[in-house]
Every structure is written in C-alpha cells, then in structure tokens.
Design an enzyme around this catalytic site. Structure first.
Site, PDB file in Angstrom:
ATOM      1  N   ASP A  22       0.751  -1.331  -0.051  1.00 59.56           N
ATOM      2  CA  ASP A  22       0.010   0.021  -0.025  1.00 59.56           C
ATOM      3  C   ASP A  22       0.767   1.321  -0.081  1.00 59.56           C
ATOM      4  OD1 ASP A  22      -1.567  -2.072   0.991  1.00 59.56           O
ATOM      5  OD2 ASP A  22      -2.352  -1.066   2.762  1.00 59.56           O
ATOM      6  N   PHE A  80       2.255  -0.857  10.150  1.00 58.37           N
ATOM      7  CA  PHE A  80       1.182  -1.105   8.815  1.00 58.37           C
ATOM      8  C   PHE A  80       0.770   0.495   8.341  1.00 58.37           C
ATOM      9  CE2 PHE A  80      -0.863  -5.455   9.291  1.00 58.37           C
ATOM     10  CZ  PHE A  80       0.378  -5.895   9.062  1.00 58.37           C
ATOM     11  N   SER A  81      -0.336   0.482   7.413  1.00 55.83           N
ATOM     12  CA  SER A  81      -0.552   1.596   6.663  1.00 55.83           C
ATOM     13  C   SER A  81      -1.115   2.545   7.514  1.00 55.83           C
ATOM     14  CB  SER A  81      -1.732   1.164   5.729  1.00 55.83           C
ATOM     15  OG  SER A  81      -1.231   0.290   4.696  1.00 55.83           O
ATOM     16  N   ASP A 152      -5.290   1.277   9.347  1.00 57.42           N
ATOM     17  CA  ASP A 152      -5.030   2.018   8.200  1.00 57.42           C
ATOM     18  C   ASP A 152      -5.702   3.410   8.514  1.00 57.42           C
ATOM     19  OD1 ASP A 152      -4.270  -0.440   7.337  1.00 57.42           O
ATOM     20  OD2 ASP A 152      -6.011  -0.875   6.154  1.00 57.42           O
ATOM     21  N   GLU A 204     -10.579  -2.251   4.178  1.00 58.47           N
ATOM     22  CA  GLU A 204      -9.135  -1.819   4.472  1.00 58.47           C
ATOM     23  C   GLU A 204      -9.035  -0.383   3.823  1.00 58.47           C
ATOM     24  OE1 GLU A 204      -6.445  -5.668   4.662  1.00 58.47           O
ATOM     25  OE2 GLU A 204      -6.623  -5.368   2.592  1.00 58.47           O
ATOM     26  N   TRP A 306      -4.060  -8.926  -3.844  1.00 60.19           N
ATOM     27  CA  TRP A 306      -3.714  -9.704  -2.668  1.00 60.19           C
ATOM     28  C   TRP A 306      -3.489 -11.091  -3.353  1.00 60.19           C
ATOM     29  CZ3 TRP A 306      -0.099  -8.898   0.608  1.00 60.19           C
ATOM     30  CH2 TRP A 306      -0.027  -7.552   1.121  1.00 60.19           C
TER      31      TRP A 306
HETATM   32  C1  FRU Z   1      -3.932  -3.497   2.665  1.00 52.93           C
HETATM   33  C2  FRU Z   1      -3.385  -3.991   4.086  1.00 52.93           C
HETATM   34  C3  FRU Z   1      -3.644  -2.946   5.198  1.00 52.93           C
HETATM   35  C4  FRU Z   1      -2.422  -3.127   6.095  1.00 52.93           C
HETATM   36  C5  FRU Z   1      -1.291  -3.463   5.250  1.00 52.93           C
HETATM   37  C6  FRU Z   1      -0.460  -4.062   5.436  1.00 52.93           C
HETATM   38  O1  FRU Z   1      -3.175  -3.916   1.626  1.00 52.93           O
HETATM   39  O2  FRU Z   1      -3.990  -5.346   4.374  1.00 52.93           O
HETATM   40  O3  FRU Z   1      -4.852  -3.254   5.718  1.00 52.93           O
HETATM   41  O4  FRU Z   1      -2.362  -2.148   6.869  1.00 52.93           O
HETATM   42  O5  FRU Z   1      -1.945  -3.988   3.963  1.00 52.93           O
HETATM   43  O6  FRU Z   1       0.866  -4.284   4.999  1.00 52.93           O
END
Ligand code: FRU
Length: 502
Positions: A22, A80-81, A152, A204, A306
């Site tokens: 991301d 994470f994001s 996120d 997400e 994904w």
């Molecule tokens: C989306 C995600 C987010 C998470 C990140 C982890 O692609 O699954 O929800 O923060 O990637 O790398």
C-alpha cells in the site's frame, strides 16, 4: 536487461529492492510530493511482522527518488498503513513556534505490549521534510474495543469544527474518530456494517474526500472510499470485486464532521460501485492536504492484487504504484460518478511519435506496426458506434489487447497471452468495464503502457481498467484490430514515455 531490472517500470514508482504494498502517508510539503509505503526491506515477499514505511519523493509526479526507510518496527509492533498530515499550527506541540511539521498516524500491528490489542494506532513526527521521524512517547494513541482488525488510519483536517477526522478500517465497517491534537481521539460514528453485499473480505484503507460535482466548487459531495481485502475473508457468499481478489468500492454522500450518510440506500450488492474494473489497483488513497488546480483530489494505488501479489515474476523487488490520478465527481447517465484521469503532469510530456487525424484504420495500423516501444501512452478518439482494439507489447507469441466493444458498450483488457501468466491460475484473464453512452458519439481512450502494466481510461475517466502484465522486454510491437479497414479514427496520438526512474 539484468534480472533485477526485468519488468522494472519506466515511469511508475517501484522500490529498488524489497517488497512494497500500500501507498501510505501521501502529503504535499515543501515542494515535494511524498509517497510512503508498506515495505519489507529484505526479500521480495511481505513480512507482516516486520513491515516498515518506505519513502520516496517527487517534484513532478513522474520522477521518483527513493529515500531511506522512514519508520521501522518497534515494541508496539510492525508499521502498517496510515497517513501523514501537516500540523500547520503546532497543535501537537511537537514543533517549534516558527515552523510546522509533518505528523504520521499509522497502525502498529502485532502489538504484544497490551494483551488482546493486536492492532493499535500510533503517531510520529518529523521537522526535516519527512527525512527522519521521532515516535511519540505516549504511543499508542488509539486502542480497539474488541476486534482484531483495527487499522489504516487516514486523517484530514475538518475546517468547520477545527479538528482532525480519522477514518479507520474496523473489520466490516469504517469508524470515524475526531481529535483536536492528534494525540487524544474520540469515537464519532461508523458506516458499512449495514451495507449488504460488501463484506467478502475485511474493509481496508478507507479515505473520505470532499469533491466538487461537475467542477462546481459551490456544490460538493463527500466520497467514502473503501478497499475490500482478499485475505482474511469474512463473508464468502458476498460478491468479489469486478476482476476478483482485492478491489476498491466508493459511496457518494454527505458528511457533517461526525457522520457519513450515503445519498443512495445501499441495500443490495447491485448498489455497490467499484472504482476500477481491472485486477491491479488496490489500497489507493489521496494526498491528504492538497487538491489539483480544478479542486479535485489526487491519488494513486498499489498496482497489484493480494490474490497473487507475492507470486508475480519480478526478481529481488516486488510491487509498483499506479500512475498518480485525479479524482473527479461527474454526472454521468444522471448519476454522480467517480471518474479518474491521469494527473495533469503526465499529459505534458514530449513530442508525439505518432499524430494522426481522421485517419483510416488501415493507415493507423501501418503507422503502429512501424513502432517498437515499451513505455508510452496512446490517446485515441474513436467513433463510439465502431468496435476497435489496440494490441500492445506484442511479439510473435505475446500480446495484450485493449479494446472497445461498441455492441456491448464495453471497455476491455485481455491479458491471456500477455507474457508470463502461469504464476497464478486467475492471472490469465479478460477484464471488462461498462462505458456510459458518450454524448457526442465519440469515445476517448487513454492507454498507459509500461514494462509491466497497462492502465486504460475511457470516456473521460468513467471506465478504468488497471492490469499488470509481464511481457518479454523484446515484446515491443503495436497493432490495431478492426472489423473494417475503412473505419476511421478521429484521432490517434502516441507519446513515448522515456523518463527512466533509475
Ligand atoms: C491492505 C493492508 C492493510 C494493512 C497493510 C499491511 O493491503 O492489508 O490493511 O495495513 O496492507 O501491509
């Protein structure tokens, strides 16, 4: 082409080495467009226990400079994001009086310090244009009530109530939080649990943006953007995104600083609207503090899915971003519709290698067959009554077909023979997007081709398909497919995009 440079995009951002997913923390500051991103430094596979924020900057949205890693995992977990805001008035107290700085709001995942709170929100600040970061000693700043999926954070300044608003992905919904100082957060409301048919995977990377309708700044709507995951599925009977795996939905409505209210009732899966009809645009979010000259947000997404992201055939690096795109809200067939167009900067490139007007398909075909190109843009204006397709990245046995079917009023990308496709059973596919009836009988088509992708925009950005492809570097041919040789194209232009990132 060395093995590490094989498939390396010419004008899309990709990290020199390592794994990227991301986009994070996009902010415009000090004359630079910042792009942070989910990053695993060693090995081209995601290591979720060891996720960092990578960092790159650009002055023109075309050339990107990779900087050193911005945020590393710590006692609160992996990084994470999340997002970055400019603290203009030093509301956090992190900065000295003269200046304002950047504050990152991100998820710490895999948190072990607070039992049962795996995903928490934390903040960090930078007073040197994002080059170095200090983590706040009061982290984490926001803990989940119960659920494991709590991540996120995307934060923006909401002027009317002088506070920051955070959208957060919480399992099957978006939760909204508010804060005066980015340190203390209070719950405001939630949206999404009630939306039928949207829960194939967890929510997400949400984003909430205010956009003028048909370019009129006095008439704006709020658009809530939500990515839906392919991993951690929560309701297998809900529909997949148009091209399967991970995708992005959007909702148009009103926001009063506390609650998001959609204009249309979302009571069935048919009400769900998708941002992109290809397979490879995910987790896209906007630059948090800026609009374009036309008052529209700018964004980009992670160009993968994904479903097969860690199987794609690159060596020692994996992951690229889409081109930066402008988002607009336009009335199409009576409905306010989210459209995407390449950022204006991408349209101001060198001289065209082909430029033809009112040309017969047979002549266009001979102009195309004289070319050998691997990174370029095709701009064409077609008669909306006719069907036509371009072949790009062709060799004797490889081709990616990008076309318009006038009978079905459909845009399509067929990547079944695009090169390497065997690494995942769902990769070889044909993706389609419905095209709204053009009002003047002409259909405009923009096709951005690079070493490992095609991004197609039709009808002024109403139908968009983003797809990865992995052709041999030598597959540089172009072609045209039509039913009739005397069919006319109103215009056809091709610009080579030669700007090498590295
Ligand atoms: C989306 C995600 C987010 C998470 C990140 C982890 O692609 O699954 O929800 O923060 O990637 O790398």
């Amino acid at each position: 082409v060395s093995s590490i440079q094989k498939y390396r995009p010419a004008y899309h951002y990709s990290p020199a080495e390592g794994w990227m997913n991301d986009p994070n923390g996009m902010v415009y500051f000090g004359g630079e467009y910042h792009l942070f991103y989910q990053y695993t430094t060693h090995g081209a596979k995601p290591d979720f226990a060891n996720m960092h924020w990578g960092h790159a900057v650009s002055k023109d949205l075309l050339h990107w400079e990779e900087l050193s890693v911005a945020l590393k995992p710590d006692d609160n977990g992996a990084i994470f994001s999340g997002s970055v805001v400019v603290d203009q008035d030093n509301r956090t107290g992190f900065f000295n009086e003269e200046g304002s700085g950047l504050v990152a709001i991100y998820t710490n995942a895999g948190n072990k310090t607070i039992p049962g709170k795996d995903q928490v929100q934390s903040i960090a600040y930078s007073n040197d244009n994002g080059r170095t970061w200090s983590k706040y000693d009061g982290n984490p700043v926001l803990l989940p009530a119960d659920t494991a999926d709590f991540r996120d954070p995307k934060v923006f300044w909401y002027g009317p109530s002088s506070e920051w608003v955070m959208t957060l992905a919480v399992k099957d919904r978006v939760e909204f939080y508010k804060s005066p100082n980015l340190k203390e957060w209070s719950y405001a409301s939630s949206f999404g649990a009630e939306v039928a048919g949207s829960h194939r995977g967890v929510y997400e990377c949400p984003d909430l943006v205010q956009i003028p309708v048909d370019g009129d700044p006095s008439n704006t709507k709020w658009v809530l953007i939500v990515s839906v995951g392919d991993r951690n599925g929560i309701n297998d009977s809900d529909p997949e995104p148009p091209a399967g795996g991970s995708g992005i939905m959007y909702f148009v409505g009103e926001f009063d600083g506390t609650t998001f209210i959609p204009d249309d009732q979302v009571t069935s899966e048919g009400d769900i609207r998708w941002v992109d009809h290809g397979s490879d645009c995910y987790a896209a979010v906007t630059w948090s503090n800026m609009t374009t000259e036309t008052g529209n947000p700018l964004w980009l997404g992670w160009m993968s899915n994904w479903r097969y992201a860690n199987l794609t055939p690159t060596v020692d690096w994996r992951g690229a971003m889409t081109i930066p795109r402008e988002l607009a809200l336009e009335t199409r067939s009576g409905k306010e519709t989210l459209v995407q167009r390449p950022a204006r900067e991408l349209g101001q490139l060198g001289a065209p290698v082909v430029s033809l007007k009112e040309v017969k398909a047979s002549e266009a075909q001979s102009a195309l067959s004289a070319l050998q190109l691997d990174s370029y843009v095709i701009r064409a204006e077609l008669d909306a009554k006719e069907s036509l397709a371009f072949k790009v990245r062709t060799s004797a046995d490889q081709e990616t077909v990008v076309g318009y079917d006038s009978g079905l009023k459909e845009l399509y990308v067929d990547r079944t023979r695009s090169g390497q496709v065997e690494f995942h059973e769902d990769f070889a596919a044909r993706h389609t997007a419905a095209v709204a009836e053009p009002t003047d009988g002409k259909l405009d088509l923009l096709v951005y081709v690079d070493r490992s992708s095609v991004e197609v925009f039709a009808s002024r950005g109403q139908a968009v398909i983003t797809d990865l492809i992995f052709p041999e570097p030598s597959a540089k041919g172009l072609g045209l497919l039509t039913e009739k040789g005397d069919l006319k194209l109103h215009s056809l232009e091709i610009h080579a995009l030669t700007s090498e990132v590295r």
